[in-house]
Design an enzyme around this catalytic site. Structure first.
Site, short mmCIF file in Angstrom:
data_model
loop_
_atom_site.label_atom_id
_atom_site.label_comp_id
_atom_site.label_asym_id
_atom_site.label_seq_id
_atom_site.Cartn_x
_atom_site.Cartn_y
_atom_site.Cartn_z
N GLU A 138 0.79 -1.27 0.13
CA GLU A 138 -0.06 0.03 -0.15
C GLU A 138 0.86 1.27 0.02
O GLU A 138 1.80 1.53 0.64
CB GLU A 138 -1.07 0.09 1.16
CG GLU A 138 -1.99 -1.06 1.15
CD GLU A 138 -3.19 -0.52 0.56
OE1 GLU A 138 -3.38 0.48 0.37
OE2 GLU A 138 -4.31 -1.46 0.62
N HIS A 176 -4.18 -3.01 -7.98
CA HIS A 176 -5.36 -3.57 -7.43
C HIS A 176 -6.46 -3.53 -8.43
O HIS A 176 -7.56 -4.28 -8.56
CB HIS A 176 -5.69 -2.88 -5.97
CG HIS A 176 -6.75 -3.48 -5.22
ND1 HIS A 176 -7.21 -2.70 -4.15
CD2 HIS A 176 -7.18 -4.66 -5.14
CE1 HIS A 176 -8.21 -3.33 -3.60
NE2 HIS A 176 -8.03 -4.41 -4.18
#
Length: 267
Positions: A138, A176
């Protein structure tokens, strides 16, 4: 003794993160340890449909999962601290292996060999459980601003280590949004995929894009690349978010078809 050995091995892996994230164990982490331990050492055989009852005979020839994908995200939150809090609350049911802040700080939250909850309901090719085969990274970014140089520098350093350590195939470093096109749009169009591909992290279209053959099936090619095309508009948009970042829409025009062909040939 064998049971004690297996538990010691498992617990050792859990606490072996270089960040030593488990040194201040909370009640929630202890609870999760106990739950996983119970699953690993469960030995109640379930009878088969033919009436046979499997017999347990332990083997020591095993290891943990080996990640084969790296999935890149942006946090869509306002700070590293907010993201860390989100990932350490059990009620959120979301996590990642690494978080990289805007100033380049890297926080490891889970051992690479364990399964983080970062991909959600996602598909890539025939892989329907991406979390079980991937490392989630992330990037602290709200999705509406460029990524900092310090952040990308740390990401490149981390990818360099992970790709070498686990022999991650170059095409398996993806977004993602690639694995969940109907739900996600991260990392954003600001993400420098071309720069990363030049360093061996992910693939990128050829500089001079060749025209696709007349009989080229772009939708089939998207599926072969890995995209879930059940929502075709979302799949096209996700592809363009990754590879045609100045034209993020669901229009399957000539440029898009030729770009799909370029990526298809690299699989």
């Amino acid at each position: 003794m064998k049971k004690l050995f297996l538990y010691s091995l498992f617990f050792g892996v859990l606490v072996s993160c270089k960040s030593n994230i488990y040194r201040n164990e909370s009640d929630s982490i202890r609870k999760q340890f106990r739950k996983v331990k119970k699953t690993i050492f469960h030995k109640e055989s379930v009878p088969l449909s033919n009436g046979k009852n499997p017999e347990w005979i332990n083997t020591v020839n095993f290891n943990l999962r080996k990640p084969n994908f790296i999935i890149l995200h942006h946090t869509a939150q306002d700070s590293l601290e907010q993201t860390i809090r989100t990932f350490t609350l059990s009620r959120t049911q979301v996590s990642a292996h690494y978080v990289i802040s805007d100033d380049g700080k890297v926080v490891q939250m889970l051992n690479d060999y364990l399964r983080a909850w970062h991909g959600g309901n996602a598909i890539w090719g025939k892989n329907t459980d991406i979390n079980s085969a991937s490392i989630g990274i992330e990037l602290d970014n709200n999705g509406s601003e460029p990524f900092s140089e310090e952040q990308i520098s740390s990401l490149i350093a981390l990818l360099t280590r992970l790709k070498k350590e686990y022999n991650i195939p170059t095409p398996n470093i993806i977004a993602h949004s690639d694995i969940a096109p109907s739900r996600k749009s991260d990392p954003s169009a600001f993400f420098p995929w071309k720069r990363l591909s030049e360093l061996g992290f992910g693939i990128w279209p050829d500089a001079a894009i060749e025209n696709a053959p007349e009989n080229f099936d772009a939708i089939l090619a998207l599926r072969i690349i890995g995209y879930d095309t059940r929502n075709l508009s979302a799949a096209i948009r996700a592809f363009k978010l990754h590879y045609i970042q100045n034209e993020v829409d669901d229009v399957l025009n000539e440029k898009t078809i030729n770009t799909i062909y370029s990526i298809y040939k690299k699989q």
